[in-house]
Enzyme design. Structure first.
Site, PDB file in Angstrom:
ATOM      1  N   HIS A   1      -1.520   1.451  -4.317  1.00 42.76           N
ATOM      2  CA  HIS A   1      -1.846   2.879  -4.251  1.00 42.76           C
ATOM      3  C   HIS A   1      -0.943   3.729  -5.136  1.00 42.76           C
ATOM      4  O   HIS A   1      -0.865   4.940  -4.968  1.00 42.76           O
ATOM      5  CB  HIS A   1      -1.826   3.351  -2.791  1.00 42.76           C
ATOM      6  CG  HIS A   1      -2.918   2.716  -1.963  1.00 42.76           C
ATOM      7  ND1 HIS A   1      -2.859   2.572  -0.594  1.00 42.76           N
ATOM      8  CD2 HIS A   1      -4.100   2.151  -2.334  1.00 42.76           C
ATOM      9  CE1 HIS A   1      -3.965   1.968  -0.157  1.00 42.76           C
ATOM     10  NE2 HIS A   1      -4.728   1.701  -1.198  1.00 42.76           N
TER      11      HIS A   1
ATOM     12  N   ALA B   1       8.893  -4.526  12.747  1.00 46.27           N
ATOM     13  CA  ALA B   1       8.692  -5.390  11.571  1.00 46.27           C
ATOM     14  C   ALA B   1       9.970  -6.122  11.165  1.00 46.27           C
ATOM     15  O   ALA B   1       9.952  -7.337  10.927  1.00 46.27           O
ATOM     16  CB  ALA B   1       8.162  -4.557  10.409  1.00 46.27           C
TER      17      ALA B   1
ATOM     18  N   GLN C   1       0.838  -1.192   0.000  1.00 42.98           N
ATOM     19  CA  GLN C   1       0.000   0.000   0.000  1.00 42.98           C
ATOM     20  C   GLN C   1       0.882   1.254   0.000  1.00 42.98           C
ATOM     21  O   GLN C   1       0.367   2.362  -0.047  1.00 42.98           O
ATOM     22  CB  GLN C   1      -0.905   0.002   1.234  1.00 42.98           C
ATOM     23  CG  GLN C   1      -1.923  -1.125   1.229  1.00 42.98           C
ATOM     24  CD  GLN C   1      -2.565  -1.317   2.590  1.00 42.98           C
ATOM     25  OE1 GLN C   1      -2.123  -2.112   3.405  1.00 42.98           O
ATOM     26  NE2 GLN C   1      -3.616  -0.575   2.836  1.00 42.98           N
TER      27      GLN C   1
ATOM     28  N   ASN D   1       2.740  -6.346  13.328  1.00 40.52           N
ATOM     29  CA  ASN D   1       2.358  -4.951  13.550  1.00 40.52           C
ATOM     30  C   ASN D   1       2.758  -4.556  14.975  1.00 40.52           C
ATOM     31  O   ASN D   1       3.013  -5.406  15.818  1.00 40.52           O
ATOM     32  CB  ASN D   1       0.839  -4.780  13.361  1.00 40.52           C
ATOM     33  CG  ASN D   1       0.472  -3.398  12.863  1.00 40.52           C
ATOM     34  OD1 ASN D   1       1.169  -2.806  12.044  1.00 40.52           O
ATOM     35  ND2 ASN D   1      -0.620  -2.861  13.368  1.00 40.52           N
TER      36      ASN D   1
ATOM     37  N   GLY E   1       2.707  -4.204   8.996  1.00 36.01           N
ATOM     38  CA  GLY E   1       2.601  -2.760   9.213  1.00 36.01           C
ATOM     39  C   GLY E   1       1.447  -2.099   8.481  1.00 36.01           C
ATOM     40  O   GLY E   1       1.544  -0.940   8.094  1.00 36.01           O
TER      41      GLY E   1
ATOM     42  N   CYS F   1       4.077  17.607 -19.273  1.00 38.31           N
ATOM     43  CA  CYS F   1       4.394  16.635 -20.307  1.00 38.31           C
ATOM     44  C   CYS F   1       4.860  17.391 -21.558  1.00 38.31           C
ATOM     45  O   CYS F   1       4.589  18.585 -21.712  1.00 38.31           O
ATOM     46  CB  CYS F   1       3.137  15.819 -20.594  1.00 38.31           C
ATOM     47  SG  CYS F   1       3.298  14.601 -21.901  1.00 38.31           S
TER      48      CYS F   1
HETATM   49 ZN    ZN Z   1       1.145  14.434 -22.599  1.00 41.69          ZN
END
Ligand code: ZN
Length: 231
Positions: A113, A223, A95, A205, A179, A140
């Site tokens: 994520h 951990a 995550q 944890n 964790g 960009c």
């Molecule tokens: Zn672009």
């Protein structure tokens, strides 16, 4: 009940969260002292904020990139990568958006994520790595603002990533959750797939979480130390 040993398994899934990277000094997002106590996510980490003021959102993410770039993977990240090399059936699902698994040598990491180190152009639908700190260019080549390839608040998880995670979990013989707070959905519920498929389950944890009762082995402490106790 002594913790299971990695040697006895071949299809291990490591499912990791902020508690693993906090040992590296990565600032946490949730909980006391977390970033979301200091910053209102609605101003910094959602699509609406980005459309309203991309420079402000990038200032915030540039700070996050600089903070993470100053940290190193810890023994936990490194041990996970060593096990993955020894056992090719190993999958890392995280995550975390810090990229520390890859820096420790982990491969094919499923980043539920997203990553601080990838940017995308939503106009051209392209994604690329960018590890510059600060960002060399926030735009960009097509002129549109680049967007961090992160699952922000109110964003959906990538269907592709979820499928990959589910496939690995369905065939796992050991699931080790490390964790994770167990409160961020839908990620929090994913380890259940492995448990229901019969995998041996371990939760590492500092303290109990809302999903602790899912796990056969609940190891409490640092951990990296607890991972070493399973090696
Ligand atoms: Zn672009």
């Amino acid at each position: 009940m002594s913790p299971p040993k990695f040697a006895d398994f071949s299809r291990i899934v490591f499912f990791t969260g902020a508690g693993l990277s906090s040992e590296s000094g990565i600032p946490t997002y949730r909980g006391s002292g977390g970033i979301w106590k200091e910053y209102n996510y609605e101003d910094y980490a959602c699509q609406r904020a980005f459309e309203r003021d991309p420079e402000k959102v990038w200032d915030f993410h540039d700070k996050r990139r600089a903070a993470v770039a100053a940290c190193e993977p810890n023994d936990g990240h490194r041990l996970i990568a060593v096990i993955q090399r020894a056992k090719p059936g190993t999958t890392i699902i995280t995550q975390n958006i810090d990229g520390l698994h890859a820096r420790a040598g982990g491969v094919d990491v499923i980043e539920l994520h997203g990553s601080l180190w990838r940017v995308r152009c939503d106009r051209e639908r392209t994604i690329r790595d960018d590890t510059s700190v600060p960002m060399a260019s926030r735009k960009c080549t097509c002129g549109a603002y680049l967007r961090p390839d992160i699952v922000w608040f109110e964003d959906a998880l990538s269907v592709d990533n979820l499928r990959r995670a589910e496939r690995a979990l369905e065939r796992a013989d050991l699931i080790v959750s490390i964790g994770t707070s167990g409160v961020v959905y839908p990620a929090a519920d994913l380890p259940r797939i492995a448990v229901q498929a019969g995998a041996v389950s371990v939760e590492i944890n500092l303290e109990d979480t809302p999903v602790s009762n899912l796990y056969q082995h609940r190891l409490r402490g640092k951990a990296s130390d607890l991972l070493k106790s399973m090696a």
